[in-house]
Design a protein around this motif. Structure first.
Motif, PDB file in Angstrom:
ATOM      1  N   PRO A 133       1.005  -1.404   0.179  1.00 52.31           N
ATOM      2  CA  PRO A 133      -0.003  -0.117  -0.048  1.00 52.31           C
ATOM      3  C   PRO A 133       0.768   1.343   0.000  1.00 52.31           C
ATOM      4  O   PRO A 133       0.330   2.238   0.694  1.00 52.31           O
ATOM      5  CB  PRO A 133      -0.679  -0.162   1.341  1.00 52.31           C
ATOM      6  N   LEU A 134       1.888   1.543  -0.805  1.00 50.26           N
ATOM      7  CA  LEU A 134       2.790   2.540  -0.687  1.00 50.26           C
ATOM      8  C   LEU A 134       2.148   3.489  -1.701  1.00 50.26           C
ATOM      9  O   LEU A 134       1.991   3.523  -2.797  1.00 50.26           O
ATOM     10  CB  LEU A 134       4.189   2.016  -1.222  1.00 50.26           C
ATOM     11  N   ASP A 135       2.078   4.680  -1.065  1.00 44.73           N
ATOM     12  CA  ASP A 135       1.367   5.873  -1.637  1.00 44.73           C
ATOM     13  C   ASP A 135       1.881   7.316  -0.724  1.00 44.73           C
ATOM     14  O   ASP A 135       1.187   7.498   0.293  1.00 44.73           O
ATOM     15  CB  ASP A 135       0.072   6.047  -2.132  1.00 44.73           C
ATOM     16  N   ALA A 136       2.729   8.034  -1.263  1.00 43.93           N
ATOM     17  CA  ALA A 136       2.892   9.367  -0.432  1.00 43.93           C
ATOM     18  C   ALA A 136       1.685  10.108  -0.525  1.00 43.93           C
ATOM     19  O   ALA A 136       1.691  11.106   0.473  1.00 43.93           O
ATOM     20  CB  ALA A 136       4.156   9.996  -0.854  1.00 43.93           C
ATOM     21  N   ARG A 137       0.835  10.201  -1.391  1.00 41.98           N
ATOM     22  CA  ARG A 137      -0.290  11.124  -1.410  1.00 41.98           C
ATOM     23  C   ARG A 137      -1.442  10.667  -0.618  1.00 41.98           C
ATOM     24  O   ARG A 137      -1.894  11.648  -0.151  1.00 41.98           O
ATOM     25  CB  ARG A 137      -0.711  11.569  -2.875  1.00 41.98           C
ATOM     26  N   ASP A 196     -16.516 -14.263   8.135  1.00 39.23           N
ATOM     27  CA  ASP A 196     -17.831 -15.074   8.202  1.00 39.23           C
ATOM     28  C   ASP A 196     -18.923 -14.193   7.543  1.00 39.23           C
ATOM     29  O   ASP A 196     -19.301 -13.440   8.135  1.00 39.23           O
ATOM     30  CB  ASP A 196     -17.984 -15.332   9.730  1.00 39.23           C
ATOM     31  N   PRO A 197     -19.262 -14.658   6.430  1.00 37.99           N
ATOM     32  CA  PRO A 197     -20.382 -13.778   5.658  1.00 37.99           C
ATOM     33  C   PRO A 197     -21.502 -13.657   6.506  1.00 37.99           C
ATOM     34  O   PRO A 197     -22.369 -12.933   6.132  1.00 37.99           O
ATOM     35  CB  PRO A 197     -20.555 -14.787   4.538  1.00 37.99           C
ATOM     36  N   ALA A 198     -21.854 -14.786   7.416  1.00 37.56           N
ATOM     37  CA  ALA A 198     -23.249 -14.529   8.130  1.00 37.56           C
ATOM     38  C   ALA A 198     -23.100 -13.336   9.115  1.00 37.56           C
ATOM     39  O   ALA A 198     -24.106 -12.733   9.725  1.00 37.56           O
ATOM     40  CB  ALA A 198     -23.358 -15.562   8.988  1.00 37.56           C
ATOM     41  N   LYS A 199     -21.744 -12.735   9.378  1.00 38.06           N
ATOM     42  CA  LYS A 199     -21.623 -11.463  10.373  1.00 38.06           C
ATOM     43  C   LYS A 199     -21.785 -10.111   9.745  1.00 38.06           C
ATOM     44  O   LYS A 199     -21.192  -9.054  10.310  1.00 38.06           O
ATOM     45  CB  LYS A 199     -20.409 -11.753  11.050  1.00 38.06           C
ATOM     46  N   GLY A 200     -21.933 -10.106   8.321  1.00 35.82           N
ATOM     47  CA  GLY A 200     -21.857  -8.839   7.768  1.00 35.82           C
ATOM     48  C   GLY A 200     -21.767  -8.831   6.439  1.00 35.82           C
ATOM     49  O   GLY A 200     -21.491  -9.943   5.784  1.00 35.82           O
ATOM     50  N   GLY A 201     -21.875  -7.849   5.697  1.00 37.91           N
ATOM     51  CA  GLY A 201     -21.759  -7.762   4.217  1.00 37.91           C
ATOM     52  C   GLY A 201     -20.420  -7.049   3.965  1.00 37.91           C
ATOM     53  O   GLY A 201     -19.862  -6.423   4.597  1.00 37.91           O
ATOM     54  N   THR A 202     -20.224  -7.275   2.499  1.00 40.27           N
ATOM     55  CA  THR A 202     -19.030  -6.661   2.042  1.00 40.27           C
ATOM     56  C   THR A 202     -19.177  -5.305   2.094  1.00 40.27           C
ATOM     57  O   THR A 202     -20.082  -4.496   1.705  1.00 40.27           O
ATOM     58  CB  THR A 202     -18.761  -7.289   0.473  1.00 40.27           C
ATOM     59  N   VAL A 203     -17.949  -4.436   2.401  1.00 44.91           N
ATOM     60  CA  VAL A 203     -17.947  -3.128   2.003  1.00 44.91           C
ATOM     61  C   VAL A 203     -16.830  -2.866   1.189  1.00 44.91           C
ATOM     62  O   VAL A 203     -15.688  -3.213   1.396  1.00 44.91           O
ATOM     63  CB  VAL A 203     -17.689  -2.432   3.577  1.00 44.91           C
ATOM     64  N   PHE A 204     -16.909  -1.552   0.667  1.00 43.47           N
ATOM     65  CA  PHE A 204     -15.958  -0.986  -0.219  1.00 43.47           C
ATOM     66  C   PHE A 204     -15.477   0.335   0.273  1.00 43.47           C
ATOM     67  O   PHE A 204     -16.281   1.277   0.703  1.00 43.47           O
ATOM     68  CB  PHE A 204     -16.544  -0.871  -1.782  1.00 43.47           C
ATOM     69  N   ALA A 205     -14.255   0.684  -0.066  1.00 45.89           N
ATOM     70  CA  ALA A 205     -13.728   1.810   0.607  1.00 45.89           C
ATOM     71  C   ALA A 205     -12.755   2.494  -0.457  1.00 45.89           C
ATOM     72  O   ALA A 205     -12.225   2.001  -1.047  1.00 45.89           O
ATOM     73  CB  ALA A 205     -12.601   1.410   1.739  1.00 45.89           C
ATOM     74  N   LYS A 206     -13.594   3.882  -0.682  1.00 45.22           N
ATOM     75  CA  LYS A 206     -13.056   4.546  -1.766  1.00 45.22           C
ATOM     76  C   LYS A 206     -12.288   5.716  -1.185  1.00 45.22           C
ATOM     77  O   LYS A 206     -12.693   6.555  -0.306  1.00 45.22           O
ATOM     78  CB  LYS A 206     -14.295   5.338  -2.909  1.00 45.22           C
ATOM     79  N   LEU A 207     -10.860   5.782  -1.340  1.00 48.87           N
ATOM     80  CA  LEU A 207      -9.956   6.831  -0.893  1.00 48.87           C
ATOM     81  C   LEU A 207      -9.802   8.080  -1.671  1.00 48.87           C
ATOM     82  O   LEU A 207      -9.923   8.044  -2.779  1.00 48.87           O
ATOM     83  CB  LEU A 207      -8.527   6.196  -0.575  1.00 48.87           C
ATOM     84  N   TYR A 208      -9.646   9.129  -0.722  1.00 47.27           N
ATOM     85  CA  TYR A 208      -9.392  10.318  -1.659  1.00 47.27           C
ATOM     86  C   TYR A 208      -8.039  11.064  -0.932  1.00 47.27           C
ATOM     87  O   TYR A 208      -7.693  10.522   0.106  1.00 47.27           O
ATOM     88  CB  TYR A 208     -10.498  11.288  -1.125  1.00 47.27           C
ATOM     89  N   ILE A 209      -7.634  12.029  -1.681  1.00 48.14           N
ATOM     90  CA  ILE A 209      -5.867  12.398  -1.342  1.00 48.14           C
ATOM     91  C   ILE A 209      -6.089  12.766   0.213  1.00 48.14           C
ATOM     92  O   ILE A 209      -6.790  13.741   0.501  1.00 48.14           O
ATOM     93  CB  ILE A 209      -5.607  13.526  -2.130  1.00 48.14           C
ATOM     94  N   GLY A 210      -4.939  12.176   1.026  1.00 45.53           N
ATOM     95  CA  GLY A 210      -4.928  12.666   2.309  1.00 45.53           C
ATOM     96  C   GLY A 210      -3.700  13.379   2.755  1.00 45.53           C
ATOM     97  O   GLY A 210      -3.740  13.483   3.993  1.00 45.53           O
ATOM     98  N   ALA A 214      -1.977  18.749   0.182  1.00 44.61           N
ATOM     99  CA  ALA A 214      -2.911  18.873  -0.870  1.00 44.61           C
ATOM    100  C   ALA A 214      -3.677  20.196  -0.826  1.00 44.61           C
ATOM    101  O   ALA A 214      -3.970  20.496   0.290  1.00 44.61           O
ATOM    102  CB  ALA A 214      -3.984  17.746  -0.753  1.00 44.61           C
ATOM    103  N   ARG A 215      -4.107  20.594  -1.972  1.00 44.94           N
ATOM    104  CA  ARG A 215      -4.752  21.884  -2.115  1.00 44.94           C
ATOM    105  C   ARG A 215      -6.150  21.621  -1.396  1.00 44.94           C
ATOM    106  O   ARG A 215      -6.550  20.432  -1.165  1.00 44.94           O
ATOM    107  CB  ARG A 215      -5.077  22.158  -3.510  1.00 44.94           C
ATOM    108  N   ALA A 216      -6.733  22.604  -0.924  1.00 42.89           N
ATOM    109  CA  ALA A 216      -7.992  22.631  -0.127  1.00 42.89           C
ATOM    110  C   ALA A 216      -8.849  21.855  -0.625  1.00 42.89           C
ATOM    111  O   ALA A 216      -9.887  21.097  -0.185  1.00 42.89           O
ATOM    112  CB  ALA A 216      -8.262  24.144   0.427  1.00 42.89           C
ATOM    113  N   PHE A 217      -9.193  22.279  -2.065  1.00 43.47           N
ATOM    114  CA  PHE A 217     -10.139  21.617  -2.870  1.00 43.47           C
ATOM    115  C   PHE A 217     -10.133  20.268  -2.915  1.00 43.47           C
ATOM    116  O   PHE A 217     -10.973  19.522  -2.760  1.00 43.47           O
ATOM    117  CB  PHE A 217     -10.160  22.339  -4.255  1.00 43.47           C
ATOM    118  N   ARG A 218      -9.023  19.723  -3.153  1.00 43.95           N
ATOM    119  CA  ARG A 218      -8.836  18.287  -3.045  1.00 43.95           C
ATOM    120  C   ARG A 218      -8.916  17.791  -1.771  1.00 43.95           C
ATOM    121  O   ARG A 218      -9.500  16.433  -1.741  1.00 43.95           O
ATOM    122  CB  ARG A 218      -7.270  17.830  -3.556  1.00 43.95           C
TER     123      ARG A 218
END
Length: 487
Positions: A133-137, A196-210, A214-218
């Motif tokens: 998971p290497l990413d400086a941004r 254990d699928p019985a304990k919950g559903g799949t979740v997707f995580a969409k990341l944004y510049i952290g 970073a510019r305020a808008f980003r």
């Protein structure tokens, strides 16, 4: 083959394919990865997922690498990014320093293993390898790949979104974490599957510049995306008939990540291989769904500044610099097509901008028993609604590139039957113009550069774009022109 000639473009398409596909280049990549792993580790095939070429600057490729530190049957997939190209010593020094900090963070969270290092440079090949998971941004990527941290944020998300949820119970769940999209400096999507699928559903995580710089808008991208998706889902819940918006679970500000539930159903793009009578129903519903989206309040648009036809062409041209180098015979055809499109657009009646999706590919509409679910509103903006119609039609053609045009035309009728009932005729005419320029966009941005038939398929899509404009000119009573490229 000389890497400098490849990156500059002097080696043409042959050079680009050599650096991406040749046995020599693949061996160098495998050796670089092996050097990052413990002694005795094995590196299997690296599956090429995407490649970008910026002539004179760099070639970037994204792979899923198979690595194994145990037995042959225990190979694991690890996304990597590889760049060939030159940067200055100062840039390289600054980047290496930032990445070293992120790498230390990955080690601390236990997500670097089995890799001992997550980056490698080969000056001889002007080559840089980065391992997820290497990413400086996206400095939060390492902790969002840590099962312990994932349990904590999902427990918080479930607790805040459901008063009856037991946060302590959810925090005990274990998750398998998969990188769906690893694009350093650009975008990341992670998938969290409960062990254990019985304990919950799949979740997707969409990341944004952290990153802190970073510019305020980003830095506001994640919060903005959450507000738009939530607002669209709320509005459609009250006004949509047979269409829903994918409702996000939560926005975690400290991680700059939006969490989404898994969608039930299949993407509309999967229906491209179905018989016409099967797909016709869903295409008609897709047209009606898009018409509903265009009635969303304009205040919900993620980008408030209007995006016009000229801006759309500029954005495509800005991503097409590899075409004159790799397919010089297409350069003049694309320029002529855009000139014709601009002239035609000035002749056509316009209307005020509306809410638009901005990236309406068929994969962003999912078919389920309860109707259609629309997702990914990150590109939503104020624009001509004909943009969405044209891009949808272009995307359908792109997915049917190997099919005859007559079959594609039949599916058009189904989609437009659902959309056109409440749309002015002038909008549908402009939609054909957008369809033509979006076909070029598909040609220059979405055709995989490493495919054997890349050149012919790219030319074929440009030829189809020319045919669309000729058809539009005949509709307007104007003379068509000879095709410069034959689809």
């Amino acid at each position: 083959m000389n890497i400098a000639d490849v990156v500059s473009g002097r080696a043409k398409l042959k050079g680009t394919r050599w650096v991406l596909l040749s046995a020599t280049a693949r061996k160098v990549l495998a050796d670089q990865l092996r050097a990052l792993l413990p002694s005795g580790a094995a590196v299997g095939p690296c599956r090429l997922r995407e490649a970008r070429f910026e002539p004179g600057r760099k070639i970037t490729a994204y792979y899923d690498a198979l690595v194994n530190t145990d037995k042959p049957e225990r190979y694991h997939v690890r996304p990597i990014a590889v760049t060939w190209g030159s940067n200055t010593d100062a840039d390289r020094h600054e980047e290496t320093g930032d990445l070293a900090k992120v790498q230390a963070e990955a080690v601390r969270h236990g997500v670097a293993a089995p890799f001992l290092q997550l980056m490698a440079d080969s000056p001889e090949w002007s080559m840089r390898v980065r391992v997820s998971p290497l990413d400086a941004r996206f400095i939060q990527l390492a902790r969002l790949s840590d099962p312990q941290h994932v349990r904590a944020i999902l427990a918080e998300a479930h607790a805040s979104g459901n008063a009856g949820s037991d946060r302590r119970r959810v925090s005990d769940y274990n998750y398998t974490i998969t990188s769906i999209k690893y694009r350093p400096g650009k975008r990341h999507v992670l998938r969290y599957d409960p062990v254990d699928p019985a304990k919950g559903g799949t979740v997707f995580a969409k990341l944004y510049i952290g990153e802190d710089g970073a510019r305020a808008f980003r830095r506001e991208d994640g919060a903005r995306a959450f507000r738009v998706a939530q607002g669209v889902a709320d509005w459609l819940a009250g006004h949509g008939e047979g269409v829903n918006g994918l409702r996000p679970l939560a926005y975690v500000a400290e991680d700059a990540v939006v969490l989404y539930p898994q969608v039930c159903g299949v993407p509309l793009s999967d229906y491209a291989r179905c018989p016409n009578r099967v797909v016709a129903r869903w295409l008609q519903q897709a047209g009606a769904a898009l018409c509903t989206l265009h009635h969303l309040p304009v205040a919900l648009a993620g980008r408030p500044e209007p995006h016009d036809f000229a801006a759309e062409i500029r954005s495509i041209v800005g991503k097409s610099h590899h075409i004159p180098v790799l397919l010089p015979q297409l350069e003049s055809a694309i320029e002529a097509l855009f000139d014709r499109a601009g002239e035609l657009h000035e002749r056509l009646p316009q209307e005020p901008p509306t809410f638009t999706h901005g990236d309406l590919k068929t994969e962003h509409m999912w078919v389920a028993a309860g109707g259609l679910t629309v997702m990914d509103f990150d590109s939503s903006r104020l624009a001509d609604p004909a943009l969405d119609v044209g891009y949808f039609l272009a995307d359908w053609q792109f997915r049917h590139a190997a099919y005859d045009q007559a079959g594609v035309d039949e599916t058009y009728k189904s989609f437009l039957a659902g959309y056109a009932a409440a749309a002015p005729k002038e909008r549908l005419i402009r939609a054909r113009l957008y369809e033509a320029v979006e076909l070029v966009k598909c040609a220059v941005r979405r055709m995989p550069l490493f495919e054997q038939n890349w050149a012919s398929c790219t030319a074929g899509l440009v030829g189809r774009a020319e045919a669309v404009i000729n058809d539009l000119q005949r509709t307007l009573g104007l003379p068509a022109r000879p095709l410069l490229v034959h689809p």
